[in-house]
Write a protein that holds these residues in place. Structure first.
Motif, PDB file in Angstrom:
ATOM      1  N   GLU A 199      40.330  35.483  84.830  1.00 12.63           N
ATOM      2  CA  GLU A 199      40.636  35.717  83.426  1.00 12.63           C
ATOM      3  C   GLU A 199      41.628  36.859  83.232  1.00 12.63           C
ATOM      4  O   GLU A 199      42.364  36.881  82.252  1.00 12.63           O
ATOM      5  N   ASP A 200      41.646  37.805  84.189  1.00 14.86           N
ATOM      6  CA  ASP A 200      42.518  38.972  84.049  1.00 14.86           C
ATOM      7  C   ASP A 200      43.037  39.382  85.419  1.00 14.86           C
ATOM      8  O   ASP A 200      42.283  39.390  86.398  1.00 14.86           O
ATOM      9  N   ALA A 201      44.315  39.730  85.497  1.00 14.01           N
ATOM     10  CA  ALA A 201      44.933  40.097  86.770  1.00 14.01           C
ATOM     11  C   ALA A 201      44.281  41.320  87.399  1.00 14.01           C
ATOM     12  O   ALA A 201      44.329  41.496  88.620  1.00 14.01           O
ATOM     13  N   SER A 202      43.641  42.153  86.584  1.00 14.69           N
ATOM     14  CA  SER A 202      42.998  43.352  87.111  1.00 14.69           C
ATOM     15  C   SER A 202      41.799  43.029  87.998  1.00 14.69           C
ATOM     16  O   SER A 202      41.295  43.911  88.701  1.00 14.69           O
ATOM     17  N   GLN A 203      41.347  41.783  88.003  1.00  7.75           N
ATOM     18  CA  GLN A 203      40.231  41.374  88.848  1.00  7.75           C
ATOM     19  C   GLN A 203      40.639  41.272  90.320  1.00  7.75           C
ATOM     20  O   GLN A 203      39.781  41.204  91.196  1.00  7.75           O
ATOM     21  N   VAL A 204      41.927  41.258  90.596  1.00  9.06           N
ATOM     22  CA  VAL A 204      42.431  41.073  91.964  1.00  9.06           C
ATOM     23  C   VAL A 204      42.959  42.396  92.509  1.00  9.06           C
ATOM     24  O   VAL A 204      43.786  43.061  91.878  1.00  9.06           O
ATOM     25  N   THR A 205      42.481  42.767  93.693  1.00 10.16           N
ATOM     26  CA  THR A 205      42.943  43.978  94.370  1.00 10.16           C
ATOM     27  C   THR A 205      43.365  43.621  95.787  1.00 10.16           C
ATOM     28  O   THR A 205      42.608  42.972  96.521  1.00 10.16           O
ATOM     29  N   ILE A 206      44.568  44.025  96.179  1.00 15.35           N
ATOM     30  CA  ILE A 206      45.065  43.781  97.533  1.00 15.35           C
ATOM     31  C   ILE A 206      45.277  45.124  98.212  1.00 15.35           C
ATOM     32  O   ILE A 206      46.028  45.977  97.715  1.00 15.35           O
ATOM     33  N   GLU A 207      44.610  45.322  99.341  1.00  8.51           N
ATOM     34  CA  GLU A 207      44.749  46.548 100.100  1.00  8.51           C
ATOM     35  C   GLU A 207      45.402  46.262 101.450  1.00  8.51           C
ATOM     36  O   GLU A 207      45.151  45.222 102.057  1.00  8.51           O
ATOM     37  N   HIS A 208      46.240  47.171 101.896  1.00 11.37           N
ATOM     38  CA  HIS A 208      46.906  47.060 103.200  1.00 11.37           C
ATOM     39  C   HIS A 208      47.732  45.775 103.314  1.00 11.37           C
ATOM     40  O   HIS A 208      47.919  45.246 104.405  1.00 11.37           O
ATOM     41  N   GLN A 209      48.236  45.282 102.195  1.00 19.04           N
ATOM     42  CA  GLN A 209      49.050  44.060 102.125  1.00 19.04           C
ATOM     43  C   GLN A 209      48.345  42.872 102.788  1.00 19.04           C
ATOM     44  O   GLN A 209      48.977  42.029 103.417  1.00 19.04           O
ATOM     45  N   GLN A 210      47.042  42.781 102.595  1.00 16.68           N
ATOM     46  CA  GLN A 210      46.269  41.655 103.125  1.00 16.68           C
ATOM     47  C   GLN A 210      46.264  40.535 102.078  1.00 16.68           C
ATOM     48  O   GLN A 210      45.281  40.314 101.379  1.00 16.68           O
ATOM     49  N   ILE A 211      47.388  39.825 102.027  1.00 19.85           N
ATOM     50  CA  ILE A 211      47.605  38.817 100.998  1.00 19.85           C
ATOM     51  C   ILE A 211      46.566  37.698 101.084  1.00 19.85           C
ATOM     52  O   ILE A 211      46.165  37.124 100.077  1.00 19.85           O
ATOM     53  N   SER A 212      46.140  37.383 102.288  1.00 23.07           N
ATOM     54  CA  SER A 212      45.207  36.270 102.469  1.00 23.07           C
ATOM     55  C   SER A 212      43.757  36.666 102.264  1.00 23.07           C
ATOM     56  O   SER A 212      42.872  35.813 102.293  1.00 23.07           O
ATOM     57  N   ALA A 213      43.490  37.957 102.061  1.00 28.29           N
ATOM     58  CA  ALA A 213      42.103  38.426 101.912  1.00 28.29           C
ATOM     59  C   ALA A 213      41.997  39.471 100.811  1.00 28.29           C
ATOM     60  O   ALA A 213      41.614  40.610 101.056  1.00 28.29           O
ATOM     61  N   PRO A 214      42.320  39.091  99.556  1.00 24.34           N
ATOM     62  CA  PRO A 214      42.200  40.041  98.462  1.00 24.34           C
ATOM     63  C   PRO A 214      40.745  40.241  98.060  1.00 24.34           C
ATOM     64  O   PRO A 214      39.871  39.432  98.396  1.00 24.34           O
ATOM     65  N   THR A 215      40.486  41.297  97.350  1.00 20.72           N
ATOM     66  CA  THR A 215      39.187  41.484  96.700  1.00 20.72           C
ATOM     67  C   THR A 215      39.308  40.958  95.278  1.00 20.72           C
ATOM     68  O   THR A 215      40.219  41.354  94.537  1.00 20.72           O
ATOM     69  N   VAL A 216      38.424  40.043  94.893  1.00 26.39           N
ATOM     70  CA  VAL A 216      38.458  39.457  93.551  1.00 26.39           C
ATOM     71  C   VAL A 216      37.085  39.653  92.916  1.00 26.39           C
ATOM     72  O   VAL A 216      36.075  39.215  93.465  1.00 26.39           O
ATOM     73  N   SER A 217      37.060  40.321  91.786  1.00 25.56           N
ATOM     74  CA  SER A 217      35.789  40.566  91.110  1.00 25.56           C
ATOM     75  C   SER A 217      35.451  39.405  90.173  1.00 25.56           C
ATOM     76  O   SER A 217      36.331  38.670  89.723  1.00 25.56           O
ATOM     77  N   GLY A 218      34.167  39.247  89.894  1.00 27.91           N
ATOM     78  CA  GLY A 218      33.734  38.188  88.986  1.00 27.91           C
ATOM     79  C   GLY A 218      32.356  37.675  89.352  1.00 27.91           C
ATOM     80  O   GLY A 218      31.722  38.161  90.294  1.00 27.91           O
ATOM     81  N   ASP A 219      31.905  36.688  88.613  1.00 28.57           N
ATOM     82  CA  ASP A 219      30.586  36.087  88.808  1.00 28.57           C
ATOM     83  C   ASP A 219      30.730  34.844  89.675  1.00 28.57           C
ATOM     84  O   ASP A 219      31.182  33.798  89.203  1.00 28.57           O
ATOM     85  N   ILE A 220      30.377  34.946  90.966  1.00 27.11           N
ATOM     86  CA  ILE A 220      30.603  33.839  91.887  1.00 27.11           C
ATOM     87  C   ILE A 220      29.756  32.619  91.528  1.00 27.11           C
ATOM     88  O   ILE A 220      30.211  31.476  91.653  1.00 27.11           O
ATOM     89  N   ASN A 221      28.550  32.821  91.071  1.00 30.04           N
ATOM     90  CA  ASN A 221      27.706  31.673  90.707  1.00 30.04           C
ATOM     91  C   ASN A 221      28.297  30.905  89.530  1.00 30.04           C
ATOM     92  O   ASN A 221      28.265  29.660  89.495  1.00 30.04           O
ATOM     93  N   LYS A 222      28.848  31.630  88.580  1.00 32.81           N
ATOM     94  CA  LYS A 222      29.506  30.983  87.442  1.00 32.81           C
ATOM     95  C   LYS A 222      30.746  30.230  87.904  1.00 32.81           C
ATOM     96  O   LYS A 222      31.019  29.107  87.451  1.00 32.81           O
ATOM     97  N   ALA A 223      31.514  30.832  88.825  1.00 32.03           N
ATOM     98  CA  ALA A 223      32.719  30.173  89.332  1.00 32.03           C
ATOM     99  C   ALA A 223      32.367  28.875  90.051  1.00 32.03           C
ATOM    100  O   ALA A 223      33.035  27.844  89.869  1.00 32.03           O
TER     101      ALA A 223
END
Length: 340
Positions: free
Chosen positions: A212-236
């Motif tokens: 819903e919002d770009a702020s939910q995605v965080t990329i550290e150490h340029q790990q494009i294939s393994a970002p951290t994405v926040s949210g409700d996984i059961n709902k997804a």
């Protein structure tokens, strides 16, 4: 999963292909890399290679440039017995390239070179050149939805596949830096899912599909294939299933996978815990093992175990497609680690 007709191709994969340059200096910071090994990659290419090594008749629909890198990719595929007849040489475009660092256990930076990428130039006409009646299963990559004309080519391929009764499988495949607005990733995936029978993705990819919002995605150490994405996984998960997917496989790394279906069933499939050297390509190996089992009439649990075994073997290696296991290697690995 057989329909009584012997078809020419067990699996057709659609989307990216590239030359992948992997760091020769395992553990080194990216700035300290002294050299690279040249392999091939791109999720659909990796999956096609994995399927072929397991004994399936695999074809790949991608694009390569009319250049030496294109020659490199095509030569590899021919050696791997992957059908290349549907791979156009795109004049004026370049074959894709990726540079990859390897810093076990959890840092794997990626740098993509995909400006004017040939594999993004797939068109509806390229899809029309394929007789979908000769394909048993078509696998599609979410990244191919990021730009035209490949986006329309993917939607058209799914439409034609469903028209011929071909099993459709989507690898959600989220690469955040490949989207001008990462929210559009979810819009495209959600538009495609009602036409998909089987979807495979990590928790992060499922969350990205419902972003819903770009702020939910965080990329550290340029790990494009393994970002951290926040949210409700059961709902997804529930949202993906509500769109019409019959089988949803959630990849969970070393712990295995969880399978959901549209009847409300849930099944945990244990993995094969190993100490990884390089996690890149593990998900593609999983898909190839799963597809092998599924097309051989195995139940979803056993198919996922085969996928887990393929992924566990690839993470022990310094590359992706070049190190996909053979059927004999996978069966020995599974037997050594407790069986199916």
């Amino acid at each position: 999963m057989m329909d009584g007709k012997v078809k020419k191709y067990d699996v057709l994969t659609v989307g990216r292909s590239s030359i992948d340059l992997y760091s020769q200096n395992i553990g080194a910071e990216f700035t300290a890399i002294k050299g690279f090994d040249a392999f091939v990659g791109g999720s659909p290419l990796n999956i096609a290679t994995g399927c072929s090594r397991l004994g399936l008749r695999a074809a790949l629909l991608t694009g390569v440039g009319d250049d030496k890198v294109g020659d490199f990719i095509l030569n590899f595929l021919r050696q791997e017995k992957v059908e290349t007849a549907f791979i156009p040489r795109i004049t004026g475009a370049r074959s894709s390239a990726v540079l990859l660092g390897i810093q076990p256990p959890d840092t794997f930076p990626l740098v993509f070179y995909r400006n004017n990428a040939a594999d993004s130039q797939l068109t509806i006409d390229h899809v029309n050149a394929i007789d979908m009646g000769e394909v048993r299963l078509i696998e599609l990559s979410g990244t191919a939805l990021n730009i035209e004309p490949s986006r329309s080519a993917v939607f058209h391929a799914v439409e034609r596949a469903n028209g011929h009764g071909v099993t459709t499988l989507l690898d959600i495949d989220f690469r955040a830096d490949q989207w001008s607005d990462i929210r559009s990733f979810g819009i495209m995936v959600r538009a495609l899912l009602p036409s998909i029978k089987i979807a495979i993705g990590t928790e992060e990819e499922l969350l990205a599909a419902m972003l819903e919002d770009a702020s939910q995605v965080t990329i550290e150490h340029q790990q494009i294939s393994a970002p951290t994405v926040s949210g409700d996984i059961n709902k997804a998960i529930a949202n993906v299933l509500s769109l019409g997917v019959e089988i949803l496989v959630v990849k969970r790394g070393a712990t295995g996978a969880t399978v959901y279906d549209n009847k409300g069933n849930k099944e945990e499939v244990p993995g094969f815990p190993v100490v990884p050297l390089n996690i890149l390509g593990a998900g593609d190996a999983f898909a190839s093992g799963f597809i092998y089992g599924y097309l051989n009439g195995w139940d979803v649990y056993k198919s996922c175990r085969m996928g887990n075994a393929s992924g566990a073997q690839v993470v022990l290696q310094p590359g992706c497609a070049n190190f996909m296991p053979t059927l004999e290697e996978s069966l020995k690995f599974i037997e050594k680690h407790g069986g199916f």
